[in-house]
Design an enzyme around this catalytic site. Sequence first.
Site, PDB file in Angstrom:
ATOM      1  CD  GLU A   2     141.280 -19.998 139.883  1.00  0.00           C
ATOM      2  OE1 GLU A   2     140.266 -19.414 140.326  1.00  0.00           O
ATOM      3  OE2 GLU A   2     141.208 -20.832 138.952  1.00  0.00           O
ATOM      4  CG  HIS A  29     138.279 -16.568 139.560  1.00  0.00           C
ATOM      5  ND1 HIS A  29     138.427 -17.748 138.853  1.00  0.00           N
ATOM      6  CD2 HIS A  29     137.489 -15.787 138.763  1.00  0.00           C
ATOM      7  CE1 HIS A  29     137.790 -17.667 137.701  1.00  0.00           C
ATOM      8  NE2 HIS A  29     137.209 -16.491 137.621  1.00  0.00           N
TER       9      HIS A  29
END
Length: 242
Positions: free
Chosen positions: A143, A138
């Site tokens: 994410e 990330h």
Amino acid sequence: MEVVIVDSPSQVAQEAASRVLDYLHTNPTANIGLATGSTQQGIYQLLIDAYNEGRIDFGKNHFFQLDEYLGVPETSPTSFQHVLKSHFLEHVGVADGVLQVLDGNADDLESECSEFEHAIASAGGIDLQLLGIGRNGHIGFNEPGSAFDSRTRVVELQIETVQSNSHYFESEDRVPRHAITQGLATIMAAKFVLLIATGEAKAPALASMLCSPQSVATPASILQQHPNLIVILDKAAARDLP
Ligand code: F6R
């Protein structure tokens, strides 16, 4: 893209701080995007040292937060806003308000995100964005699975991120599950991006970011397309690079 590999975490911080100072000497009014996380601490301390020695003046810069937890009071030591202020900005003679915050306690989070994007645009864009990288690849709190065209928004943290950040909290179940983050497209719009990483735990993420085909499975791989990117690593983080 330039990739610099040095021996130790302290050399990563030195190299990165020196690149930041060089950049600010030629771009003294730069808008700077600030990351949090343990890897950044060394840079911030070296920038404070440079300020105290009269080698840099941050009086003409504006700062933009990269990401923030939802629901953490801004005075809590785990709030990213608090960390950026208490570990950096309060020590370099800048006025209150030069940090454009991401308020993770805003009543209307959607407006908070769009106002933040608007603030970046009104300031003429982010010139220099500091970044770390998560073990899952990330950047910010984008994410795996984050869209490459994402902008500032509320996201759900993955369990790996919750676990990685749990040492800042009393226990893992106190780590917020949601955050607000600049999007991948927001980060890509910065004119110059400086990403740093240290330690073997980051080695697989760095290899995916730099050597695998671009994929939303490794959000940082979007940076392969960035026209002005410097990646500074220690040997341990570079372990899996060819
Ligand atoms: C923090 C952030 C994160 C961190 C990353 C690495 O603002 O955006 O992407 O940069 O999780 O964190 P550390 O440096 O603590 O390993």
